[in-house]
Design an enzyme around this catalytic site. Sequence first.
Site, PDB file in Angstrom:
ATOM      1  N   CYS A   2       9.194  12.633   3.674  1.00  0.00           N
ATOM      2  CA  CYS A   2      10.017  13.418   4.607  1.00  0.00           C
ATOM      3  C   CYS A   2      10.281  12.632   5.890  1.00  0.00           C
ATOM      4  O   CYS A   2       9.460  11.833   6.324  1.00  0.00           O
ATOM      5  CB  CYS A   2       9.301  14.694   4.975  1.00  0.00           C
ATOM      6  SG  CYS A   2       8.861  15.690   3.552  1.00  0.00           S
ATOM      7  N   ARG A  27      13.263   6.147   3.375  1.00  0.00           N
ATOM      8  CA  ARG A  27      11.925   6.686   3.124  1.00  0.00           C
ATOM      9  C   ARG A  27      11.830   7.376   1.768  1.00  0.00           C
ATOM     10  O   ARG A  27      10.742   7.643   1.284  1.00  0.00           O
ATOM     11  CB  ARG A  27      11.572   7.709   4.205  1.00  0.00           C
ATOM     12  CG  ARG A  27      11.347   7.102   5.566  1.00  0.00           C
ATOM     13  CD  ARG A  27      11.202   8.192   6.608  1.00  0.00           C
ATOM     14  NE  ARG A  27       9.976   8.935   6.460  1.00  0.00           N
ATOM     15  CZ  ARG A  27       8.907   8.780   7.212  1.00  0.00           C
ATOM     16  NH1 ARG A  27       8.912   7.891   8.158  1.00  0.00           N
ATOM     17  NH2 ARG A  27       7.833   9.503   7.033  1.00  0.00           N
ATOM     18  N   TRP A  74      11.030  15.432   0.926  1.00  0.00           N
ATOM     19  CA  TRP A  74      10.540  14.825  -0.313  1.00  0.00           C
ATOM     20  C   TRP A  74       9.546  15.842  -0.851  1.00  0.00           C
ATOM     21  O   TRP A  74       8.488  16.058  -0.268  1.00  0.00           O
ATOM     22  CB  TRP A  74       9.859  13.508   0.018  1.00  0.00           C
ATOM     23  CG  TRP A  74       9.539  12.639  -1.143  1.00  0.00           C
ATOM     24  CD1 TRP A  74      10.409  11.898  -1.889  1.00  0.00           C
ATOM     25  CD2 TRP A  74       8.236  12.391  -1.683  1.00  0.00           C
ATOM     26  NE1 TRP A  74       9.731  11.209  -2.854  1.00  0.00           N
ATOM     27  CE2 TRP A  74       8.401  11.482  -2.759  1.00  0.00           C
ATOM     28  CE3 TRP A  74       6.957  12.830  -1.384  1.00  0.00           C
ATOM     29  CZ2 TRP A  74       7.337  11.025  -3.519  1.00  0.00           C
ATOM     30  CZ3 TRP A  74       5.899  12.367  -2.132  1.00  0.00           C
ATOM     31  CH2 TRP A  74       6.093  11.469  -3.188  1.00  0.00           C
ATOM     32  N   ASN A 100       7.015  17.732   8.690  1.00  0.00           N
ATOM     33  CA  ASN A 100       6.483  16.667   7.821  1.00  0.00           C
ATOM     34  C   ASN A 100       4.996  16.925   7.670  1.00  0.00           C
ATOM     35  O   ASN A 100       4.321  17.215   8.667  1.00  0.00           O
ATOM     36  CB  ASN A 100       6.644  15.285   8.463  1.00  0.00           C
ATOM     37  CG  ASN A 100       8.017  14.714   8.235  1.00  0.00           C
ATOM     38  OD1 ASN A 100       8.901  15.400   7.726  1.00  0.00           O
ATOM     39  ND2 ASN A 100       8.196  13.473   8.626  1.00  0.00           N
ATOM     40  N   GLY A 101       4.480  16.756   6.471  1.00  0.00           N
ATOM     41  CA  GLY A 101       3.048  16.949   6.269  1.00  0.00           C
ATOM     42  C   GLY A 101       2.802  18.037   5.240  1.00  0.00           C
ATOM     43  O   GLY A 101       3.713  18.453   4.515  1.00  0.00           O
ATOM     44  N   GLU A 488       0.426  -8.773  -7.236  1.00  0.00           N
ATOM     45  CA  GLU A 488       1.533  -8.374  -6.369  1.00  0.00           C
ATOM     46  C   GLU A 488       2.869  -8.558  -7.101  1.00  0.00           C
ATOM     47  O   GLU A 488       3.771  -7.722  -6.997  1.00  0.00           O
ATOM     48  CB  GLU A 488       1.476  -9.179  -5.063  1.00  0.00           C
ATOM     49  CG  GLU A 488       2.650  -8.998  -4.113  1.00  0.00           C
ATOM     50  CD  GLU A 488       2.895  -7.564  -3.647  1.00  0.00           C
ATOM     51  OE1 GLU A 488       2.083  -6.670  -3.920  1.00  0.00           O
ATOM     52  OE2 GLU A 488       3.949  -7.331  -3.048  1.00  0.00           O
ATOM     53  N   LYS A 492       5.582  -5.555  -7.835  1.00  0.00           N
ATOM     54  CA  LYS A 492       6.982  -5.677  -7.407  1.00  0.00           C
ATOM     55  C   LYS A 492       7.921  -5.426  -8.580  1.00  0.00           C
ATOM     56  O   LYS A 492       8.898  -4.707  -8.469  1.00  0.00           O
ATOM     57  CB  LYS A 492       7.186  -7.087  -6.848  1.00  0.00           C
ATOM     58  CG  LYS A 492       8.035  -7.245  -5.642  1.00  0.00           C
ATOM     59  CD  LYS A 492       7.396  -6.988  -4.322  1.00  0.00           C
ATOM     60  CE  LYS A 492       6.705  -5.673  -4.173  1.00  0.00           C
ATOM     61  NZ  LYS A 492       5.941  -5.509  -2.984  1.00  0.00           N
ATOM     62  N   GLU A 495       7.959  -1.687  -9.649  1.00  0.00           N
ATOM     63  CA  GLU A 495       8.533  -0.673  -8.773  1.00  0.00           C
ATOM     64  C   GLU A 495      10.047  -0.764  -8.648  1.00  0.00           C
ATOM     65  O   GLU A 495      10.680   0.262  -8.460  1.00  0.00           O
ATOM     66  CB  GLU A 495       7.835  -0.617  -7.411  1.00  0.00           C
ATOM     67  CG  GLU A 495       7.981  -1.807  -6.510  1.00  0.00           C
ATOM     68  CD  GLU A 495       7.255  -1.590  -5.163  1.00  0.00           C
ATOM     69  OE1 GLU A 495       6.903  -2.596  -4.544  1.00  0.00           O
ATOM     70  OE2 GLU A 495       7.055  -0.443  -4.736  1.00  0.00           O
ATOM     71  N   HIS A 511     -10.730 -11.240 -23.279  1.00  0.00           N
ATOM     72  CA  HIS A 511     -11.589 -10.053 -23.342  1.00  0.00           C
ATOM     73  C   HIS A 511     -10.795  -8.798 -23.679  1.00  0.00           C
ATOM     74  O   HIS A 511     -11.277  -7.692 -23.445  1.00  0.00           O
ATOM     75  CB  HIS A 511     -12.349  -9.900 -22.024  1.00  0.00           C
ATOM     76  CG  HIS A 511     -13.208 -11.090 -21.731  1.00  0.00           C
ATOM     77  ND1 HIS A 511     -14.433 -11.276 -22.331  1.00  0.00           N
ATOM     78  CD2 HIS A 511     -12.983 -12.191 -20.965  1.00  0.00           C
ATOM     79  CE1 HIS A 511     -14.946 -12.433 -21.923  1.00  0.00           C
ATOM     80  NE2 HIS A 511     -14.082 -13.007 -21.087  1.00  0.00           N
ATOM     81  N   LYS A 608       8.964   4.964   1.080  1.00  0.00           N
ATOM     82  CA  LYS A 608       8.544   3.800   1.872  1.00  0.00           C
ATOM     83  C   LYS A 608       7.169   4.021   2.476  1.00  0.00           C
ATOM     84  O   LYS A 608       6.344   3.129   2.503  1.00  0.00           O
ATOM     85  CB  LYS A 608       9.576   3.525   2.971  1.00  0.00           C
ATOM     86  CG  LYS A 608       9.228   2.335   3.858  1.00  0.00           C
ATOM     87  CD  LYS A 608       9.226   1.043   3.069  1.00  0.00           C
ATOM     88  CE  LYS A 608       8.805  -0.152   3.888  1.00  0.00           C
ATOM     89  NZ  LYS A 608       8.437  -1.279   3.011  1.00  0.00           N
TER      90      LYS A 608
HETATM   91  O1  M6R Z   1       2.757   1.210   4.801  1.00  0.00           O
HETATM   92  P1  M6R Z   1       1.630   0.715   3.955  1.00  0.00           P
HETATM   93  O2  M6R Z   1       1.462  -0.761   4.033  1.00  0.00           O
HETATM   94  O3  M6R Z   1       0.329   1.428   4.225  1.00  0.00           O
HETATM   95  O4  M6R Z   1       2.034   1.067   2.467  1.00  0.00           O
HETATM   96  C1  M6R Z   1       1.145   0.838   1.415  1.00  0.00           C
HETATM   97  C2  M6R Z   1       1.838   0.957   0.073  1.00  0.00           C
HETATM   98  O5  M6R Z   1       2.357   2.244  -0.093  1.00  0.00           O
HETATM   99  C3  M6R Z   1       2.980  -0.065  -0.068  1.00  0.00           C
HETATM  100  O6  M6R Z   1       2.537  -1.369   0.109  1.00  0.00           O
HETATM  101  C4  M6R Z   1       3.632   0.070  -1.467  1.00  0.00           C
HETATM  102  O7  M6R Z   1       2.736  -0.348  -2.455  1.00  0.00           O
HETATM  103  C5  M6R Z   1       4.925  -0.743  -1.498  1.00  0.00           C
HETATM  104  N1  M6R Z   1       5.993   0.053  -2.024  1.00  0.00           N
HETATM  105  C6  M6R Z   1       4.839  -1.955  -2.342  1.00  0.00           C
HETATM  106  O8  M6R Z   1       6.026  -2.674  -2.379  1.00  0.00           O
END
Ligand code: M6R
Length: 613
Positions: A2, A27, A74, A100-101, A488, A492, A495, A511, A608
Amino acid sequence: MCGIIGYIGTKKASPILINGLLRLEYRGYDSAGISTVEKNGLSIMKDKGRVKNLYNLKGIDDLDGTIGIAHTRWATHGKPSKENSHPHMDNSKSFSVVHNGIIENYNELKNFLKGKGYNFYSQTDTEIVPNLIHYYYSKDSNNDKYRVLRAVQSACKDIKGSYAFEIISKYMPNNMIVVRKDSPLVIGKGDGENYVSSDIPAILSFTKDFYLLNDNEFAFLSKDNIEFFDINLNKIDKKIDSIEWNASAADKNGFEDYMLKEIYEQPSAIRETIGSRLPENEPCNFEDLNFSKEFLSSINKMYIIACGTAMHAGLTGKYVIEQLCNIPVTVDIASEFRYRNPIIDKNTLCIFISQSGETADTIAALKLSKSKGATTLAISNVIGSSITREADYSIYTHAGPEIAVASTKAYTSQVTLLNILAIYFAEVLESTSKDIITKFKKEILELPAKVEEALKCSDDIKDFSKKIYQEKDVFFLGRGVDYNTALEASLKLKEISYIHSDAYAAGELKHGPIALIENDVTVISVITDENLVEKTISNIQEVISRGAKTLVISSLELPSNNIDFVINIPHTSVFLSPIVSIIPFQLLSYFISKEKGLDVDKPRNLAKSVTVE
Ligand code: M6R
């Protein structure tokens, strides 16, 4: 997640609010709405779907009000729908609220209000808020200018959970009230007008002067004035903060997508992260840290706690801190850490990494660590974000606003900063020789140029992406810090391309995971550590002999063999290599996502900043 926008001034509020919401789109959201104070009472315009749909709502152009609140939702309670969208009004249409929350005790409060004759028209937790405010407003016989504020305060006392609220009312047509607890909210101060937002970039084009609300603080706004109150409604003073980011830094700058822009911003973002922290012939300079040798010597254990990409940055932090400082470091996922009983005491240093500084699990883990007596240090990209206000110490990556959901420049800046932090600790502790540190510092200063060089692999990566974009599964392999990069890279790819992928420590293949390798499966490996090259190469041979298609990203001369594709990147010292070696992987995910015609910046189901659990 949100997002919130608010405006109070002399201009027509609705276009300002919608523009602000457009800036919050990154977001992630499923519905949007605005509410303004009009001559004949409060208006509400909202719907499911994109912010731009608001422009088509009947009557939107007739809104003349100069005070308004706005929201992108959201869904957490109730499906995405017009009824569940914010803002929400009370039954008498006197109060309008965005939130928000999450209100944890909303069922209990809803039942209480139902008992008092209130009706509910949505499935949200938020709808109880305007009704609860109405309930308390009606019970107050003192009709001064703060009557709504007192009602809001009473409502907040009943509410358990997290919130950032914006409230307007027909009973205070020249004012707005905002309050927060465990959800972000900032107030931007203009000239004869004021702005409210959950995110600084959304209102950066209007002002650079911000008030940062702390938990349980209320602000009572008019166009010319902002009064601040604590939880008991005692007036408090707040200092204004000036934010250095300029609004154009938050725009796409000619790139097709924010993600691509942010990938290419990495050399300059890393330069900003280094800043003046590595002065020539002097110890590392962290203005905001003043750890003594005595204090750091008392630390017998460190935790690095974060989520997602930030956690992957932490994995490399562990390697470098352990090596340079000889202190054991455990890396934890915040959502796991907060629900076990970690062994922490005053001799523990807990480091929290969060780009946004608003990730709910990371903040909760921080509060837990503090309550157990640890010293807490926040690493964030957002000045004044919640984690930096909770932590004992804060340092910033200074990578500039990151808009794309997939984190890129925040990651490389976090790894850079963790390396500098490790040097800082080592210098204070005198735990590593000066020669090694001098050499290491020099390598850090060379990073921006090496990342620049690595970006030149873009065309080769684009070609490779065309070969594999229709794959169902992709596997990533690495050893040592290269395993961190594999993790990582896999995140990437998942997602933004929606391709299933997994990352394995290359030595783990035998294993179990090797059972998944069959003809034509894609296996991508990363090799940057000369001590491990032969080991990883033999793992690659194992998958080749089972028919896998292989790509290797490497900074080393590889022994000649039958790998299908090799992409070379610049070599750097082992703890810095994840900063350089992630570049081809970021580009690979980007090009695959483009090839598949997906929304790179706003992948499905993701937000985000994950400000709820
Ligand atoms: O804002 P933050 O760094 O705390 O966010 C953590 C994760 O939500 C963030 O890194 C998420 O995994 C990304 N979408 C990865 O690209």
